[in-house]
Every structure is written in structure tokens, then in C-alpha cells.
Motif scaffolding. Structure first.
Motif, PDB file in Angstrom:
ATOM      1  N   ALA A  13      39.015  42.387  39.773  1.00  0.00           N
ATOM      2  CA  ALA A  13      40.033  43.254  40.367  1.00  0.00           C
ATOM      3  C   ALA A  13      39.652  44.720  40.202  1.00  0.00           C
ATOM      4  CB  ALA A  13      41.387  42.977  39.723  1.00  0.00           C
ATOM      5  N   LEU A  21      38.731  47.426  43.190  1.00  0.00           N
ATOM      6  CA  LEU A  21      39.480  48.677  43.282  1.00  0.00           C
ATOM      7  C   LEU A  21      38.546  49.884  43.242  1.00  0.00           C
ATOM      8  CD1 LEU A  21      42.398  47.706  40.880  1.00  0.00           C
ATOM      9  CD2 LEU A  21      42.673  48.293  43.301  1.00  0.00           C
ATOM     10  N   ALA A  65      45.151  42.048  41.610  1.00  0.00           N
ATOM     11  CA  ALA A  65      45.046  42.837  42.837  1.00  0.00           C
ATOM     12  C   ALA A  65      45.069  41.870  44.023  1.00  0.00           C
ATOM     13  CB  ALA A  65      43.768  43.668  42.848  1.00  0.00           C
ATOM     14  N   MET A  78      47.033  47.184  44.338  1.00  0.00           N
ATOM     15  CA  MET A  78      46.920  47.143  42.882  1.00  0.00           C
ATOM     16  C   MET A  78      48.294  46.949  42.269  1.00  0.00           C
ATOM     17  SD  MET A  78      45.410  50.017  40.241  1.00  0.00           S
ATOM     18  CE  MET A  78      45.088  49.593  38.533  1.00  0.00           C
TER      19      MET A  78
END
Length: 213
Positions: free
Chosen positions: A145, A149, A132, A77
Motif C-alpha cells: 500500500a 501511494l 489502500a 488511502m
């Protein structure tokens, strides 16, 4: 009778002689072998005692490579550490990640941020929107993204619906507005001013190992 007495006497002498021969070694002085000094005998005895008294040391397990844990991440990240609202989400994900260990967090605002180590993504590019990087090098952005995550820390259900159209397009559009105005919303200067300040700071720091600011 005379012969019997003589025979008994002879047997008695032979028996006494045998016993004498057996007992001779016990009566002889115990001399150390030639070349064996008392100090060597003392050292040998001390070595034996040391061996007898030694305890077996447990074999220490082979230490794993210190960087090994860094190879376990599944997604990286890239976040703006100067963004207060962003950091709330980062802190939440970081806390969840303690259980999973699948996210590697990279602060793009730090002086040590390296585009070369992050698929060539420079500071300006990453400041524009969330990025990411998957462990295979694939770059994902925007709502995808966040979905990737959250999936890594057991919260995939939060963004699960954004996999499907037209929700995916709508979610990206909403996030795009937030990304465009997030600096203003959080009370920070425009991106151009941040880039200029970052450049000036970098030029001052390049004059030595320590930054002058």
C-alpha cells in the motif's frame, strides 16, 4: 424663332415641374404611420440605442461537475487521523499530492467514515494495518500500500526495492510489528478501548442530529 421660343418655354416649364415633383416629398410633413404613437416611437428608438450600446457578454464556460475531481484519483488511502505519527506521513503525501492529484485521502477516525463506500472495510479492520484501494476496487495492504501511494506522487523509488523477494517479506514483517504496537508506541489506549469509546459515542449521537459529547 417663335417656335424655338415656344419650345424653350415649354421645356422650361416641364423642367420646373419635374423639379417640383422631386422636391415635394421634402416639403411634405412627416407623419407617422397610422396606429404608431409617439410613445411607441420613443420606445423603438430606446430599443435601438440599447442594442447599439450593448456589449457582447462572453459565454461562461460550462461548469464541470463538482464531483468530477473526485473521479480522478487512482488510489484511495485509508488513514487513522488520530495517529500522530501516521499523520506526519499523511501530511507529506497530501502536500506532494497537490501536484499530482492522484490520491484520495479518507480519515477512518471521522464520524462520517462509511465502510460501504470503501469496499466494506470497517473501522476495526482498517485500524489493524494500512489499507489502500485502487480505482478499480483492488485492495492493497501493508508495504505494498505504501509503495503504491508513493508511486503516485513521484516517490516510487523509496519503496522500489520492496517489490522483490526476500525484501518484500522482510518489509511486511517489520511493518507488521509496527502496526501491532503502534497504539502503545503513540501513547494511545488499546484498540478494544478505542472501539468501545467509538461505539458509545455513536450511540449518543444517534439520539439526534448533534452529538451529545
Amino acid at each position: 424663332m417663335a417656335l424655338r421660343g415656344a419650345a424653350a418655354a415649354c421645356i422650361g416649364r416641364h423642367k420646373n415641374a419635374s423639379l417640383s415633383l422631386i422636391s415635394i416629398p421634402n416639403r411634405l410633413p412627416r407623419k407617422p404611420p397610422q396606429g404608431f404613437s409617439p410613445s411607441l416611437r420613443h420606445q423603438a428608438g430606446r430599443s435601438v440605442r440599447a442594442i447599439q450600446g450593448a456589449t457582447a457578454e462572453p459565454v461562461a464556460p460550462k461548469k464541470e461537475d463538482e464531483g468530477q475531481s473526485l473521479q480522478d484519483w487512482k488510489i484511495k488511502m485509508l488513514y487513522d487521523g488520530d495517529c500522530p505519527l501516521c499523520m506526519r506521513e499523511v501530511d507529506m503525501l497530501r502536500e506532494r499530492n497537490k501536484q499530482y492529484g492522484t490520491i484520495k485521502f479518507v480519515d477512518i477516525s471521522s464520524a462520517g467514515y462509511s465502510p460501504e463506500e470503501n469496499q466494506g472495510l470497517d473501522y476495526k479492520t482498517v485500524m489493524g494495518r494500512i489499507h489502500a484501494i485502487l480505482s478499480d476496487g483492488t485492495i492493497v495492504t501493508d508495504v505494498e500500500a505504501f509503495r503504491r501511494l508513493y508511486e503516485q506522487v513521484g516517490l516510487g523509488w523509496v519503496y522500489a526495492i520492496t517489490k522483490y523477494e526476500p525484501i518484500a517479506t522482510m518489509a511486511d514483517a517489520v511493518y507488521g510489528v509496527w502496526a501491532k504496537y503502534r497504539l502503545q508506541i503513540t501513547g494511545r489506549p488499546p484498540l478494544e478501548e478505542i472501539l468501545e469509546a467509538r461505539k458509545s459515542k455513536g450511540e449518543m449521537c444517534n439520539h439526534g442530529d448533534k452529538c451529545k459529547m
